[in-house]
Scaffold this active site. Structure first.
Site, PDB file in Angstrom:
ATOM      1  N   TYR A   1       0.857  -1.182   0.000  1.00  0.00           N
ATOM      2  CA  TYR A   1       0.000   0.000   0.000  1.00  0.00           C
ATOM      3  C   TYR A   1       0.891   1.229   0.000  1.00  0.00           C
ATOM      4  O   TYR A   1       1.903   1.269   0.706  1.00  0.00           O
ATOM      5  CB  TYR A   1      -0.869   0.024   1.267  1.00  0.00           C
TER       6      TYR A   1
ATOM      7  N   GLU B   1      -3.269   7.669  -4.090  1.00  0.00           N
ATOM      8  CA  GLU B   1      -3.314   6.420  -3.333  1.00  0.00           C
ATOM      9  C   GLU B   1      -3.171   5.254  -4.297  1.00  0.00           C
ATOM     10  O   GLU B   1      -3.987   5.101  -5.204  1.00  0.00           O
ATOM     11  CB  GLU B   1      -4.621   6.300  -2.557  1.00  0.00           C
TER      12      GLU B   1
END
Ligand code: GDP
Ligand code: MN
Length: 459
Positions: free
Chosen positions: A180, A268
């Site tokens: 992530y 993101e």
């Protein structure tokens, strides 16, 4: 997958530095938080409404774009991405798959719904296709579907485009690994940060909730930018070595450069993938551009997809009104964000719930008031409208006349209207309203306005 939630939580922690508010936040059950988040991108604002907080910060509008558009931006800065081609229909999807085979030798492809919401995988909006017939079938199923994900709300979102992308999870010498990574502004520190975790992919929100220590943060000094040692530290903390380590260092540097150069509000990437042959690439891309910086990037205007936005908010933005739809029953029309916040608090204290946030800005003339009425009245939940305007530069009697003119133009307004005008010529304004013969309750003091709202609910 629905990992913007992580950034969201972080955002709140950064924004609400007061202990009181943070404690309050902990008491809101997660589903409600997510629901609030889903509702709007104006995260900070909605959170503050939740707390009746008067500490209005700047309400920033962030422009959301699709995954395929975000990836194109990343690629232009040298960030390696999962390559793909966008398609509007099944034929184009099949052609895209053929082209990916030619250009990259991809035998398998993934068909990915393009909507402005995450969690698509969980909702059935991301499907692997192993041959052209399969592409036809999967694209056919996804295009036109009303895709429901943990971030869309129960009504879902209509899918009108798919991204046909190379399958990057092919087997090889080493295991694939999902990470992530996000880049965003830490408002408390006044610096950009890179957040990252070894636990990327499907269940990042669980990670954020239960094992937050698995999420690392790297703060970037604006004077010198991202330093080489920082990129290496990130690659190291992600447990990489050899070629994958080197590729991650390049990936992080290019990603940060892209974020910085585009004046973005948030990037993101979940997952960032280490392929079985040790390449690092972006499988997904959530890119939020900062509205306030769009004038520096005229090309980005074309990336806006109004079909993905709330139609009422689009209409409001055309009239230069700052409007956010909420769930309550009292419509608000206010000048200034801070006063709008206070007004919403007053409504709550009076026993109502704000149906919207609406800032008419500096010029509350008949035209803007009329546009604002029209937007508020489209919401069937609205049981009353509270107009709360401070006449500093704009004179109250002018605003009152604007309200009267707009009211007459629209005709009969089916809900009670409470108008509170304070400031220059407030008394003249009240007289104008009281003598207009319209169904308008006037007030000068905020307390009076609150009492009028109470009366509406008591009746
Ligand atoms: P999101 O669900 O909206 O976050 O969409 P993503 O782009 O993150 O994709 C969701 C999931 O699909 C990823 O976490 C992967 O597990 C899976 N996925 C994405 N691309 C591929 C691919 O090329 N091959 C395979 N096998 N799975 C993929
Ligand atoms: Mn994702």
């Amino acid at each position: 997958m629905n990992s913007n939630y992580l950034t969201y939580l972080h955002y709140i922690n950064l924004t609400l530095t007061s202990q009181y508010l943070q404690n309050e936040l902990k008491q809101i059950p997660s589903p409600k938080k997510t629901q609030k988040y889903n509702q709007k991108t104006q995260i900070r604002f909605v959170v503050m409404v939740e707390f009746n907080s008067f500490t209005a910060q700047n309400i920033s509008n962030e422009m959301n774009i699709h995954e395929y558009q975000g990836k194109a931006i990343l690629k232009s800065f040298g960030v390696r991405i999962q390559e793909g081609i966008v398609a509007d229909n099944v034929e184009q999807a099949v052609e895209a798959a053929k082209k990916l085979k030619e250009d990259f030798g991809s035998d398998w492809v993934v068909v990915k719904a393009q909507i402005h919401a995450g969690g698509r995988g969980k909702g059935g909006g991301v499907k692997l296709a192993k041959n052209l017939d399969d592409v036809k079938e999967k694209a056919g199923a996804i295009l036109g579907m009303q895709l429901v994900t943990p971030q869309t709300g129960p009504e879902g979102k209509l899918v009108s485009k798919v991204l046909v992308a190379q399958d990057v999870y092919y087997p090889g010498a080493t295991e694939t690994k999902e990470f992530y990574m996000s880049v965003l502004l830490d408002r408390a520190a006044g610096r950009n940060i890179i957040m990252y975790s070894t636990e990327g992919g499907m269940d990042i929100e669980e990670v954020a909730e239960h094992t937050p220590h698995l999420i690392f943060k790297e703060e970037i000094d604006p004077k010198v930018g991202l330093q080489g040692f920082q990129a290496r530290k990130i690659a190291f903390n992600l447990g990489l070595s050899g070629d994958a380590f080197k590729d991650m260092v390049k990936f992080v540097a290019a990603l940060y450069k892209a974020y910085d150069a585009t004046d973005s509000a948030m990037f993101e990437i979940n997952p960032v993938l280490k392929t079985s042959d040790n390449k690092i690439l972006a499988v997904d891309a959530k890119v939020n551009l900062d509205d306030n910086a769009l004038f520096r990037h005229p090309d980005f205007a074309a990336l806006r997809d109004t079909a993905e936005e709330d139609p009422m908010e689009v209409e409001a933005s055309l009239s230069n009104l700052n409007y956010v739809k909420l769930d309550g029953n009292v419509g608000c029309m206010v000048n200034g964000a801070g006063l709008a916040m206070a007004t919403m608090d007053i409504i709550k204290i009076a026993g109502g719930e704000p149906a919207n946030f609406l800032d008419v800005g500096g010029t509350a003339n008949a035209q803007t008031v009329k546009a604002a009425f029209n937007i508020i009245l489209k919401d069937p939940n609205v049981k009353a409208i509270l107009i709360n305007i401070f006449g500093g530069i704009v004179r109250c009697d002018r605003v009152a006349q604007g309200v009267i003119d707009a009211y007459k133009e629209i005709g009969d307004i089916p809900v009670p209207i409470i108008v509170r005008l304070q400031g220059t010529n407030a008394v003249e304004a009240k007289t104008l309203l009281d003598e207009s013969g319209l169904k308008v309750k006037s007030a000068i003091l905020l307390k009076e306005a609150a009492d009028r709202v109470k009366e509406v609910f008591a009746a």
